[in-house]
Design a protein around this motif. Sequence first.
Motif, PDB file in Angstrom:
ATOM      1  N   SER A  11     -12.141  -8.025   4.186  1.00  0.00           N
ATOM      2  CA  SER A  11     -10.964  -8.422   4.973  1.00  0.00           C
ATOM      3  C   SER A  11     -10.257  -7.185   5.522  1.00  0.00           C
ATOM      4  CB  SER A  11     -10.010  -9.237   4.097  1.00  0.00           C
ATOM      5  OG  SER A  11      -8.810  -9.512   4.781  1.00  0.00           O
ATOM      6  N   ALA A  12     -10.105  -6.158   4.682  1.00  0.00           N
ATOM      7  CA  ALA A  12      -9.463  -4.909   5.125  1.00  0.00           C
ATOM      8  C   ALA A  12     -10.295  -4.221   6.182  1.00  0.00           C
ATOM      9  CB  ALA A  12      -9.263  -3.980   3.929  1.00  0.00           C
ATOM     10  N   ARG A  13     -11.611  -4.238   6.000  1.00  0.00           N
ATOM     11  CA  ARG A  13     -12.489  -3.587   6.962  1.00  0.00           C
ATOM     12  C   ARG A  13     -12.400  -4.280   8.322  1.00  0.00           C
ATOM     13  NH1 ARG A  13     -17.625  -4.089   4.594  1.00  0.00           N
ATOM     14  NH2 ARG A  13     -17.171  -2.251   3.341  1.00  0.00           N
ATOM     15  N   ALA A  14     -12.371  -5.621   8.307  1.00  0.00           N
ATOM     16  CA  ALA A  14     -12.274  -6.368   9.562  1.00  0.00           C
ATOM     17  C   ALA A  14     -10.954  -6.106  10.262  1.00  0.00           C
ATOM     18  CB  ALA A  14     -12.440  -7.859   9.289  1.00  0.00           C
ATOM     19  N   ALA A  15      -9.892  -5.942   9.477  1.00  0.00           N
ATOM     20  CA  ALA A  15      -8.559  -5.699  10.042  1.00  0.00           C
ATOM     21  C   ALA A  15      -8.305  -4.223  10.315  1.00  0.00           C
ATOM     22  CB  ALA A  15      -7.485  -6.241   9.101  1.00  0.00           C
ATOM     23  N   LYS A  16      -9.283  -3.352   9.956  1.00  0.00           N
ATOM     24  CA  LYS A  16      -9.165  -1.898  10.131  1.00  0.00           C
ATOM     25  C   LYS A  16      -7.893  -1.356   9.466  1.00  0.00           C
ATOM     26  CE  LYS A  16     -11.920  -1.674  14.353  1.00  0.00           C
ATOM     27  NZ  LYS A  16     -12.006  -1.214  15.761  1.00  0.00           N
ATOM     28  N   LEU A  17      -7.782  -1.693   8.186  1.00  0.00           N
ATOM     29  CA  LEU A  17      -6.641  -1.229   7.406  1.00  0.00           C
ATOM     30  C   LEU A  17      -7.058  -0.073   6.498  1.00  0.00           C
ATOM     31  CD1 LEU A  17      -5.131  -4.671   6.269  1.00  0.00           C
ATOM     32  CD2 LEU A  17      -4.395  -3.235   8.179  1.00  0.00           C
ATOM     33  N   GLY A  18      -6.106   0.755   6.157  1.00  0.00           N
ATOM     34  CA  GLY A  18      -6.329   1.804   5.171  1.00  0.00           C
ATOM     35  C   GLY A  18      -7.488   2.711   5.524  1.00  0.00           C
ATOM     36  N   LEU A  19      -8.489   2.734   4.636  1.00  0.00           N
ATOM     37  CA  LEU A  19      -9.637   3.616   4.806  1.00  0.00           C
ATOM     38  C   LEU A  19     -10.465   3.281   6.045  1.00  0.00           C
ATOM     39  CD1 LEU A  19     -10.721   3.726   1.071  1.00  0.00           C
ATOM     40  CD2 LEU A  19      -9.898   5.684   2.383  1.00  0.00           C
ATOM     41  N   TYR A  20     -10.238   2.131   6.625  1.00  0.00           N
ATOM     42  CA  TYR A  20     -11.003   1.704   7.792  1.00  0.00           C
ATOM     43  C   TYR A  20     -10.190   1.835   9.084  1.00  0.00           C
ATOM     44  CZ  TYR A  20     -12.797  -0.378   3.579  1.00  0.00           C
ATOM     45  OH  TYR A  20     -13.224  -0.547   2.293  1.00  0.00           O
ATOM     46  N   ALA A  21      -8.974   2.355   8.969  1.00  0.00           N
ATOM     47  CA  ALA A  21      -8.088   2.464  10.128  1.00  0.00           C
ATOM     48  C   ALA A  21      -8.488   3.651  10.989  1.00  0.00           C
ATOM     49  CB  ALA A  21      -6.637   2.603   9.676  1.00  0.00           C
ATOM     50  N   GLU A  22      -8.646   3.400  12.271  1.00  0.00           N
ATOM     51  CA  GLU A  22      -8.950   4.495  13.194  1.00  0.00           C
ATOM     52  C   GLU A  22      -7.695   5.264  13.579  1.00  0.00           C
ATOM     53  OE1 GLU A  22     -11.266   3.184  16.505  1.00  0.00           O
ATOM     54  OE2 GLU A  22     -12.943   2.550  15.240  1.00  0.00           O
ATOM     55  N   SER A  23      -6.535   4.736  13.217  1.00  0.00           N
ATOM     56  CA  SER A  23      -5.273   5.414  13.529  1.00  0.00           C
ATOM     57  C   SER A  23      -4.849   6.394  12.444  1.00  0.00           C
ATOM     58  CB  SER A  23      -4.159   4.375  13.732  1.00  0.00           C
ATOM     59  OG  SER A  23      -3.990   3.591  12.553  1.00  0.00           O
ATOM     60  N   VAL A  24      -5.588   6.423  11.333  1.00  0.00           N
ATOM     61  CA  VAL A  24      -5.278   7.350  10.236  1.00  0.00           C
ATOM     62  C   VAL A  24      -6.197   8.561  10.364  1.00  0.00           C
ATOM     63  CG1 VAL A  24      -5.194   7.656   7.741  1.00  0.00           C
ATOM     64  CG2 VAL A  24      -4.576   5.440   8.748  1.00  0.00           C
ATOM     65  N   PRO A  25      -5.664   9.737  10.662  1.00  0.00           N
ATOM     66  CA  PRO A  25      -6.504  10.903  10.976  1.00  0.00           C
ATOM     67  C   PRO A  25      -7.492  11.307   9.899  1.00  0.00           C
ATOM     68  CG  PRO A  25      -4.229  11.295  11.629  1.00  0.00           C
ATOM     69  CD  PRO A  25      -4.227  10.032  10.829  1.00  0.00           C
ATOM     70  N   CYS A  26      -7.157  11.100   8.614  1.00  0.00           N
ATOM     71  CA  CYS A  26      -8.038  11.603   7.563  1.00  0.00           C
ATOM     72  C   CYS A  26      -9.218  10.682   7.276  1.00  0.00           C
ATOM     73  CB  CYS A  26      -7.247  11.863   6.281  1.00  0.00           C
ATOM     74  SG  CYS A  26      -6.633  10.369   5.457  1.00  0.00           S
ATOM     75  N   ASP A  55      -6.765  14.111 -10.125  1.00  0.00           N
ATOM     76  CA  ASP A  55      -7.751  14.874 -10.897  1.00  0.00           C
ATOM     77  C   ASP A  55      -7.636  16.348 -10.528  1.00  0.00           C
ATOM     78  OD1 ASP A  55      -9.882  15.982 -12.178  1.00  0.00           O
ATOM     79  OD2 ASP A  55     -11.354  14.514 -11.489  1.00  0.00           O
ATOM     80  N   PRO A  56      -7.278  17.212 -11.503  1.00  0.00           N
ATOM     81  CA  PRO A  56      -7.122  18.643 -11.182  1.00  0.00           C
ATOM     82  C   PRO A  56      -8.434  19.306 -10.777  1.00  0.00           C
ATOM     83  CG  PRO A  56      -7.012  18.280 -13.553  1.00  0.00           C
ATOM     84  CD  PRO A  56      -6.994  16.926 -12.917  1.00  0.00           C
ATOM     85  N   ALA A  57      -9.567  18.675 -11.099  1.00  0.00           N
ATOM     86  CA  ALA A  57     -10.860  19.253 -10.770  1.00  0.00           C
ATOM     87  C   ALA A  57     -11.359  18.791  -9.403  1.00  0.00           C
ATOM     88  CB  ALA A  57     -11.892  18.894 -11.838  1.00  0.00           C
ATOM     89  N   SER A  58     -10.616  17.913  -8.754  1.00  0.00           N
ATOM     90  CA  SER A  58     -11.054  17.377  -7.464  1.00  0.00           C
ATOM     91  C   SER A  58      -9.933  17.508  -6.445  1.00  0.00           C
ATOM     92  CB  SER A  58     -11.447  15.898  -7.589  1.00  0.00           C
ATOM     93  OG  SER A  58     -12.482  15.727  -8.535  1.00  0.00           O
ATOM     94  N   PRO A  59     -10.281  17.705  -5.190  1.00  0.00           N
ATOM     95  CA  PRO A  59      -9.236  17.755  -4.164  1.00  0.00           C
ATOM     96  C   PRO A  59      -8.633  16.371  -3.944  1.00  0.00           C
ATOM     97  CG  PRO A  59     -11.403  17.748  -3.154  1.00  0.00           C
ATOM     98  CD  PRO A  59     -11.634  17.882  -4.627  1.00  0.00           C
ATOM     99  N   VAL A  60      -7.411  16.352  -3.461  1.00  0.00           N
ATOM    100  CA  VAL A  60      -6.787  15.073  -3.127  1.00  0.00           C
ATOM    101  C   VAL A  60      -7.552  14.478  -1.953  1.00  0.00           C
ATOM    102  CG1 VAL A  60      -4.696  13.943  -2.291  1.00  0.00           C
ATOM    103  CG2 VAL A  60      -4.535  15.778  -3.994  1.00  0.00           C
ATOM    104  N   GLU A  61      -7.993  13.232  -2.123  1.00  0.00           N
ATOM    105  CA  GLU A  61      -8.817  12.594  -1.088  1.00  0.00           C
ATOM    106  C   GLU A  61      -7.961  11.777  -0.129  1.00  0.00           C
ATOM    107  OE1 GLU A  61     -12.647  12.258  -4.113  1.00  0.00           O
ATOM    108  OE2 GLU A  61     -11.653  10.432  -3.418  1.00  0.00           O
ATOM    109  N   CYS A  62      -8.559  11.465   0.995  1.00  0.00           N
ATOM    110  CA  CYS A  62      -7.860  10.704   2.031  1.00  0.00           C
ATOM    111  C   CYS A  62      -7.311   9.399   1.490  1.00  0.00           C
ATOM    112  CB  CYS A  62      -8.821  10.433   3.191  1.00  0.00           C
ATOM    113  SG  CYS A  62      -8.113   9.450   4.527  1.00  0.00           S
ATOM    114  N   LEU A  63      -6.003   9.216   1.648  1.00  0.00           N
ATOM    115  CA  LEU A  63      -5.259   8.027   1.222  1.00  0.00           C
ATOM    116  C   LEU A  63      -5.183   7.871  -0.297  1.00  0.00           C
ATOM    117  CD1 LEU A  63      -6.223   5.300   3.862  1.00  0.00           C
ATOM    118  CD2 LEU A  63      -4.323   6.894   3.857  1.00  0.00           C
TER     119      LEU A  63
END
Length: 358
Positions: free
Chosen positions: A154-169, A71-79
Motif C-alpha cells: 500500500s505504501a509503495r503504491a502511494a509512494k510514501l516514505g521509502l518509496y517517495a520520489e520527493s524524499v531526496p535520500c 546502531d553506533p556501528a552503522s551509519p544513520v540510514e535514509c528515514l
Amino acid sequence: MKVIAALVVSGVLVVAGAVPATASDRARAAELVDRTARVVRVVDGDTVVVRDSTGEHRVRLLNIDTPESVDPASPVECLGPEASTFLSTRLPAGTTVKLVHDRIKHDRYGRELAAVYVGGAFVNGEIARAGLADALVIGGNDRFYDDVLAAQRSARAAKLGLYAESVPCTVPGQVAAFEQSAATLAGQPPAAGAGVEAFDAYAAQLTVAAATGAAVSAVLAADPRDHRLLGLNVGRIRTLSTRTAAAQAAVTVRVGETTTWRATEAARVAAEQAAAAQAEAERVAAAAQAEAARAVKAAARKRTPAAPAPAPAAPVAPAAPPVDSYTGCRAYGSGGTSLDDKGRRYTKIDCTTKAPLG
C-alpha cells in the motif's frame, strides 16, 4: 536493521539468526506467553522497551525492518530517524500494548520477538503502511508477514516514505532527482555564440550529472539486501534502473553534442580573432603610410627656396600744380601755386596791393 544472514525465498526476505542463543533463553521462550505491557521507551523504528510484572523487556517488532538510526556501528540510514519518530509518536511512554508472538520468541540478541497491538491496531503494519519499514521473515516467524507485506505494498503504491520520489535520500528520490537534473541540462545548452567558457561550464555540469547517474545506477545494481534498497522489490528496482539508464543515455548524448558545439564555437572565436587582427594590421599599415606621406611633404618644403622680398615702392613726387590761363599780375617763384604756359611757377597777386589772390 541487523541482518546476520539472509536469502530470498519465493520473494520473501528470510533472515536467519532468530533462534534463542542459550539454553536459558530457550527455557524463557518456552514460558513466554502473549500478554500486555506498558511502553518504557522506543529504541528505534522497530524496537521498543516495555515493562510488565516480570520487569523490562526489549521487544523487536516482528516481520518489519526499518532503516538504522541508533546502531553506533552503522551509519544513520535514509528515514531511520523518521521511523523512530513515527514509533515514538505512536507508542509514547506509558502506552499499554499487547504483545503477540510467533513460533520463535527471541532472537540471538535476546530481544523478544512480537507483534505489537494498541487496542485493535497492528502497529507493525502501521509502520509499513507509512513506508518506513520493509516486510521480512525472521527465522521461521511468518505469522504476521502477509499483513505487513500488504501494508508495505500500500505504501509503495502511494509512494510514501521509502518509496517517495520527493524524499531526496530514498533511491526513488535519487532516481527522480537525477532524471530532473538530466532533463534540465539537456534542455538548456548554451546558445550559439555564447563563448567557449560557457560550453566548458556546461560540459562540467554534464560531467557531474554523469557521475551522479553512475552512482545511482551502482546502488540499483547492488545486492537486493543492501540497506539502500530497503523495501524495493526486484520489479521496482528494474523499473528504476530502466529510468536511470534512459537519463544517463540523454546525458551521454549531450556530452557528445557539447564536444562538437565547443569545437564549432572555438573555431568561430578563432576566426573572429583572426579577422580582428587583420583589421588592426591594416589600420596600422594605413596610419604608417599616411605618416610617410606627411614626412615627404615636409621634406619637400624644406628643399624649396624662399621667395625674395618685394622691392620698396618708389617715392611719389608731389603733384604738379594745374596749368592756369590767368592773365593778371603774377609773382614768379618756386613756391608758386600756378604754372604759366611755359611751365614756370607763379602766384597770382593783386596788381595794386601785390597781395596773393585766393
